[in-house]
Design a protein around this motif. Structure first.
Motif, PDB file in Angstrom:
ATOM      1  N   ARG A 161       0.812  -1.223   0.000  1.00 54.72           N
ATOM      2  CA  ARG A 161       0.000   0.000   0.000  1.00 54.72           C
ATOM      3  C   ARG A 161       0.841   1.267   0.000  1.00 54.72           C
TER       4      ARG A 161
ATOM      5  N   TRP B  30      -7.012  -2.114  -5.370  1.00 50.61           N
ATOM      6  CA  TRP B  30      -7.102  -1.611  -3.988  1.00 50.61           C
ATOM      7  C   TRP B  30      -5.737  -1.096  -3.549  1.00 50.61           C
TER       8      TRP B  30
ATOM      9  N   ARG C 208     -16.060  -7.897  -5.140  1.00 51.14           N
ATOM     10  CA  ARG C 208     -15.132  -6.771  -4.994  1.00 51.14           C
ATOM     11  C   ARG C 208     -15.183  -6.203  -3.580  1.00 51.14           C
TER      12      ARG C 208
ATOM     13  N   GLU D 254      -8.745  -4.058   3.749  1.00 51.05           N
ATOM     14  CA  GLU D 254      -8.861  -2.931   4.674  1.00 51.05           C
ATOM     15  C   GLU D 254      -8.708  -3.391   6.115  1.00 51.05           C
TER      16      GLU D 254
ATOM     17  N   HIS E   6     -12.023  -6.086  -0.918  1.00 50.61           N
ATOM     18  CA  HIS E   6     -11.542  -4.810  -0.396  1.00 50.61           C
ATOM     19  C   HIS E   6     -11.708  -4.735   1.112  1.00 50.61           C
TER      20      HIS E   6
END
Length: 212
Positions: free
Chosen positions: A93, A128, A180, A188, A184
């Motif tokens: 990320r 993502w 999806r 997260e 995600h």
């Protein structure tokens, strides 16, 4: 990052206290950027951070080299104490090292539990980690290739963000949306858990606070 620096993270951090990071996310960004920064070159991320207000605090007394070494030491400590899943989700990320980021994303994809097929899982997870950023394209060059405002910003081809390319069997939109969302949400949750663990480490080492 030298092997000597990585070998003694706890002892060297103790020697340098009471240095403080302004926030957990600031620490994560600096630490992960250390992989992409040479000792001789201060890259754009460091210039942006260093251009902010300097109102005091122990860290402002360190030279640029000392700050870099300090970030490398914390990098070694987090790498050692975080789980592989937590480390990879943060690197995927937030890292500015392309190779490390790609490797972390690839490993993270295979940890996701989902009924979605492999292609859908791979593309949903990748977007993502590398969300579409507005305003990157500024035209095309004479070879028909897109021009970007910054070559340092990671970006995927536009078609990669088209969910219709994720599922070759053209399943209902409701199914694709559910897949999806599940992917995600999983990522997260992994990121949130990783940040909590980093926060605990920073607080334990007395490295987290606000510059006075």
């Amino acid at each position: 990052m030298s092997n000597v620096t990585a070998a003694l993270p706890r002892r060297m951090l103790a020697d340098l206290q009471p240095a403080v990071y302004q926030s957990v996310m600031a620490a994560i960004v600096r630490v992960l950027a250390a992989d992409s920064t040479s000792n001789a070159t201060r890259q754009s991320w460091q210039k942006l951070i260093d251009s902010g207000p300097r109102t005091g605090g122990f860290r402002t007394l360190l030279s640029a080299r000392d700050q870099f070494d300090y970030d490398c030491i914390l990098h070694a400590l987090l790498h050692r104490e975080l789980s592989a899943a937590h480390w990879d989700v943060l690197v995927g990320r937030f890292s500015t090292h392309k190779g490390n980021r790609i490797g972390a994303i690839s490993r993270s994809v295979y940890r996701i539990s989902t009924p979605a097929p492999a292609l859908f899982r791979y593309k949903a997870a990748t977007v993502w980690f590398i969300p579409k950023m507005k305003g990157l394209k500024v035209g095309r060059n004479d070879k028909g290739r897109d021009l970007k405002r910054s070559t340092q910003v990671e970006a995927l081809p536009d078609e990669f963000y088209d969910v219709n390319t994720w599922d070759t069997e053209a399943r209902p939109e409701s199914t694709r949306s559910r897949w999806r969302l599940g992917i995600h949400r999983f990522l997260e949750a992994q990121q949130e858990s990783a940040v909590i663990h980093v926060t605990e480490i920073l607080e334990r080492e007395q490295l987290l606070g606000h510059v006075a």
